[in-house]
Structures are given as structure tokens and as C-alpha cells.
Design an enzyme around this catalytic site. Structure first.
Site, short mmCIF file in Angstrom:
data_model
loop_
_atom_site.label_atom_id
_atom_site.label_comp_id
_atom_site.label_asym_id
_atom_site.label_seq_id
_atom_site.Cartn_x
_atom_site.Cartn_y
_atom_site.Cartn_z
N ALA A 76 -1.75 -8.67 -5.57
CA ALA A 76 -2.22 -10.03 -5.24
C ALA A 76 -0.98 -11.07 -4.62
O ALA A 76 0.04 -11.14 -5.30
CB ALA A 76 -3.05 -10.54 -6.13
N GLU A 109 -7.53 1.76 -5.72
CA GLU A 109 -8.94 1.34 -5.64
C GLU A 109 -8.80 0.04 -4.88
O GLU A 109 -8.29 -0.83 -5.31
CB GLU A 109 -10.10 1.29 -6.63
CG GLU A 109 -10.22 2.53 -7.53
CD GLU A 109 -9.21 2.85 -8.90
OE1 GLU A 109 -8.53 1.72 -9.05
OE2 GLU A 109 -9.29 3.93 -9.29
N TYR A 121 -2.24 -0.63 2.98
CA TYR A 121 -2.05 0.75 2.27
C TYR A 121 -2.01 1.86 3.35
O TYR A 121 -1.28 2.73 3.07
CB TYR A 121 -3.45 0.94 1.14
CG TYR A 121 -3.17 -0.03 0.12
CD1 TYR A 121 -2.23 -0.59 -0.44
CD2 TYR A 121 -4.51 -0.74 -0.49
CE1 TYR A 121 -2.25 -1.62 -1.39
CE2 TYR A 121 -4.59 -1.70 -1.27
CZ TYR A 121 -3.43 -2.18 -1.81
OH TYR A 121 -3.51 -3.03 -2.68
#
Length: 160
Positions: A76, A109, A121
Site C-alpha cells: 500500500a 491476492e 502485478y
């Protein structure tokens, strides 16, 4: 793109910054107690901070290294620092550190709706491996399960 300082979270005193980023980023953030338990789980649980030139914490990434796998738990960045390369710098560092620790593959995830994260990603070579139905809460949402085999360099990605 700024040069980010990437350092391990080494003290409970650094948790206030991580928790502020958690609160600004997630609808169901991890708690101080959860991170304190992670800090006690040495040689499995790791957390890296991204700091700007003024040493202000702007992002973090936590992961587990279990056997030869790296599991990214949280990545984050403070909202005002997004789209500036912080997440890229953190992910690059974490994958390299995971390989140094003996991991040969990585998984994570991500919320189905989190398109910016999914794009990041994919740029790092992660590929769809499955769906976890109703994995997230607040709101209920599916998780996209991504895996990356091989933690060597990715074509087109800078290395140190």
C-alpha cells in the site's frame, strides 16, 4: 520518478506510519496487534517501508517467506504518493529480497476491482491462477489469485 529509500520495518515504533497507510488504503485494515504478531514471527514475516527524501514513510509491503514461496500480504501507498513509482520500487525490492531468502515463486491476492494493482502485478510477471469467491469484506468481493514462477529479473524491469 523519485528515488525511494526502502528499509525493513524494524521496530514497533514504525507501526504508526504503516497503520496510517493501512487506514487510508484498505476497508478492512490490519490492526496494530496483527503487525506486532508479524514482527515476532522472524524468518517468516517481513515488512519493508518506502520513504521519501525527507524520510517520510509513503508506502509499505509485508510478506511471508515459507519454504520456497513468497506470499505478499499487503502492499500500500499513501493516496497522495500513488502513481509515483513507490509500489514499483517496493515490489521490485520485495521480490529481490524474497529470492535472496530462497523463494523461487511468489503469490498474492488482489481485489477484482483493483485495476491499478492488477496492472502493476502483471508488469512484474504475475499471472492469473484462480479466483477466491467472496474473499474480501467491506464490501464483499472476489480475490484474484496471482502467481509468479521464478523470481529472477523480468524483461523491461530495471534492476539494481
Amino acid at each position: 520518478m523519485a528515488n525511494w529509500i526502502i528499509e525493513p520495518l524494524s521496530s514497533p515504533s514504525d507501526l504508526d506510519d504503516v497503520l496510517a497507510i493501512e487506514d487510508a488504503s484498505f476497508t478492512n485494515p490490519w490492526t496494530r496487534e496483527m503487525y506486532l504478531a508479524e514482527l515476532e514471527n522472524e524468518h517468516v514475516s517481513y515488512c519493508y517501508l518506502a520513504k521519501d527524501a525527507d524520510r517520510r514513510v509513503v508506502g509499505f509491503c509485508s510478506f511471508w517467506r515459507v519454504m520456497d514461496e513468497l506470499h505478499i500480504n499487503n502492499l500500500a501507498v499513501m493516496p497522495e504518493d500513488r502513481r509515483a513509482g513507490v509500489a514499483t520500487a517496493l515490489l521490485h525490492h520485495v521480490l529481490r529480497e524474497g529470492a535472496r531468502l530462497g523463494a523461487v515463486r511468489a503469490t498474492l491476492e488482489v481485489r477484482r476491482s483493483n485495476e491499478p494493482a492488477r496492472i502493476l502485478y502483471e508488469r512484474f510477471g504475475f499471472a492469473l491462477a484462480g479466483i477466491r469467491r467472496a474473499y474480501y469484506t467491506k464490501p464483499v468481493e472476489d480475490a484474484i489469485v496471482l502467481w509468479r514462477e521464478g523470481l529472477g529479473p523480468i524483461a523491461g524491469m530495471a534492476s539494481d
